[in-house]
Design a protein around this motif. Structure first.
Motif, PDB file in Angstrom:
ATOM      1  N   ALA A  60       0.835  -1.210   0.000  1.00 11.77           N
ATOM      2  CA  ALA A  60       0.000   0.000   0.000  1.00 11.77           C
ATOM      3  C   ALA A  60       0.869   1.258   0.000  1.00 11.77           C
ATOM      4  N   SER A 111      -1.226   3.478  -4.539  1.00  8.64           N
ATOM      5  CA  SER A 111      -2.635   3.336  -4.173  1.00  8.64           C
ATOM      6  C   SER A 111      -3.005   4.409  -3.145  1.00  8.64           C
ATOM      7  N   ASP A 112      -4.259   4.835  -3.204  1.00  9.28           N
ATOM      8  CA  ASP A 112      -4.717   5.804  -2.197  1.00  9.28           C
ATOM      9  C   ASP A 112      -5.620   5.079  -1.231  1.00  9.28           C
ATOM     10  N   TYR A 113      -5.481   5.404   0.034  1.00  8.20           N
ATOM     11  CA  TYR A 113      -6.317   4.766   1.048  1.00  8.20           C
ATOM     12  C   TYR A 113      -6.403   5.747   2.207  1.00  8.20           C
ATOM     13  N   GLN A 114      -7.428   5.565   3.018  1.00  3.31           N
ATOM     14  CA  GLN A 114      -7.759   6.513   4.089  1.00  3.31           C
ATOM     15  C   GLN A 114      -6.582   6.804   5.026  1.00  3.31           C
TER      16      GLN A 114
END
Length: 430
Positions: free
Chosen positions: A323, A328-331
């Motif tokens: 990640a 990738s974008d994630y919270q």
């Protein structure tokens, strides 16, 4: 590994106003190594005493208040004469012997020609209670995990040499920018705990690093349960374990209700204080105004808590390395990036970083530099939206405004865009 704190210790050694030195910092950040390395390289010799391993040491301090007599007895135990100026006297795990901590003041008052340095885990929690240590009679130095520049120095010397040579508004060639971003990503995964960095240098195996991080978190959690002071150890553990959830919220302000349903400030205030004093968490207060002096405008009931090491936070959140390494974008990427920037900013400025929030949004960090107020925006990618940050700049046109992101280093109107890997050089580059 080279540690920046060594320069501080050399200054201390040469300072005529020197007092006994106390190193503060969480367990396993390298305090013992630093004291021994300092003794070995900057004194004719050093003597090392550990109050956790040698119980009989305590009786010397409990029975004597005369520093000359204490030195005589310690010389016998060490099997060599302790000399003023040329022997470094090291007391480790000094929190195990309050009488020794207290004796530091006698060294300051009556035997300052002896160079005495001490350290211990959870010392910050003791020092937060002034009755238990000699206020004003010691010098204090905070030791944290390796910062990004120290990590770079340990893992790639030629790249570190380039990093050090970066000056204000320099064009950073794409080749170097990409390599430094790669090391930034590695730092998010490995963090700055010396054991993790040493393992990475030797094996280049992220699984081994994760295993060490797991063990470190277990050590810290065991420390909480062994803690038998006034503060409830169960509550300390609950606060510590809630940090990931707290940071994952869209508004990262600390909520007592997120620790336990119906939780109130009075239930957890002392536990938070304990964790901050122990060096395990960094607390950032909200301010009601972006004016000098920031501390006068702190909202004491509104703050964020960050973990003292970004690698440990990444491990605690259970994040997969892919990640971080893939685009990738994630919270959780935002909070992890903020944690990194805060870790690099700590200690650069005299006043600790704050943050500011209003209806239009939030300014991630607010830095006081002299009488200037510097708004700081942190972006985990290349996205540039930041309404509160932009609004403040258009209304106040500050001398400095900084945006950390993955973009290159350049000045853009009032905003200085700095790549994330330059956070440790912010003060120098402004």
């Amino acid at each position: 590994m080279k540690r920046n704190a060594m320069d501080e210790l050399i200054k201390w050694k040469n300072d005529e106003e020197r007092k006994p030195m106390v190193l503060r910092g969480a367990r396993q950040v390298g305090k013992t190594w630093l004291m021994k390395e300092f003794g070995q390289n900057h004194y004719e010799n050093y003597v090392y005493f550990n109050f956790d391993e040698e119980d009989e040491l305590k009786s010397i301090f409990e029975a004597n208040k005369n520093p000359q007599r204490i030195i005589e007895l310690l010389s016998m135990i060490a099997g060599e004469k302790i000399l003023p100026e040329t022997t470094l006297v090291i007391f480790d795990e000094i929190q195990e012997c309050p009488a020794a901590l207290n004796a530091l003041k006698y060294f300051k008052e009556k035997a300052n020609e002896y160079h005495v340095i001490s350290a211990g885990s959870l010392l910050g929690t003791l020092l937060a209670k002034p009755k238990s240590y000699p206020v004003g009679m010691v010098n204090l130095l905070d030791i944290a995990p390796l910062t990004f520049d120290e990590f770079l120095d340990a893992t790639d010397e030629p790249l570190f040499a380039y990093y050090q040579s970066i000056v204000k508004e320099q064009q950073i060639e794409e080749l170097f920018h990409n390599r430094l971003m790669e090391y930034y990503n590695n730092y998010l995964i490995i963090g700055g705990m010396p054991e993790c960095v040493a393992s990475w240098i030797k094996h280049k195996d992220p699984k081994r690093v994760a295993k060490i991080q797991k063990e470190l978190v277990q050590i810290y959690e065991n420390d909480f349960s062994k803690h038998n002071g006034k503060v409830n150890s169960g509550r300390i553990l609950m606060v510590f374990r809630s940090i990931v959830t707290q940071l994952a919220k869209s508004n990262e302000k600390f909520m007592y209700g997120a620790v336990r349903e119906g939780g109130r400030a009075r239930d957890f205030e002392e536990a938070i204080e304990w964790l901050v004093s122990a060096g395990m968490l960094n607390r950032v207060y909200n301010v009601s105004k972006l004016e000098h002096p920031l501390s006068a405008f702190e909202k004491l009931d509104q703050f964020k808590l960050f973990v003292f090491d970004t690698g440990l936070l990444k491990y605690m959140a259970g994040m997969d390395n892919s990640a971080i390494l893939l685009k990738s974008d994630y919270q959780f990427k935002g909070p992890l990036t903020e944690n990194f920037v805060l870790q690099q900013l700590c200690g650069q400025y005299e006043v600790a970083p704050h943050y500011y929030s209003e209806r239009s949004g939030e300014i991630d960090f607010v830095i006081q530099h002299g009488t200037s107020i510097i708004p700081v925006e942190v972006k985990s990618g290349e996205d540039k939206s930041a309404p509160a940050f932009k609004k403040y700049i258009s209304e106040h046109q500050p001398e400095y405004a900084v945006r950390f992101s993955k973009r290159g280093y350049r000045k853009d109107g009032y905003i200085t865009n700095m790549p994330l890997y330059l956070a440790r050089k912010m003060r120098e580059l402004l």
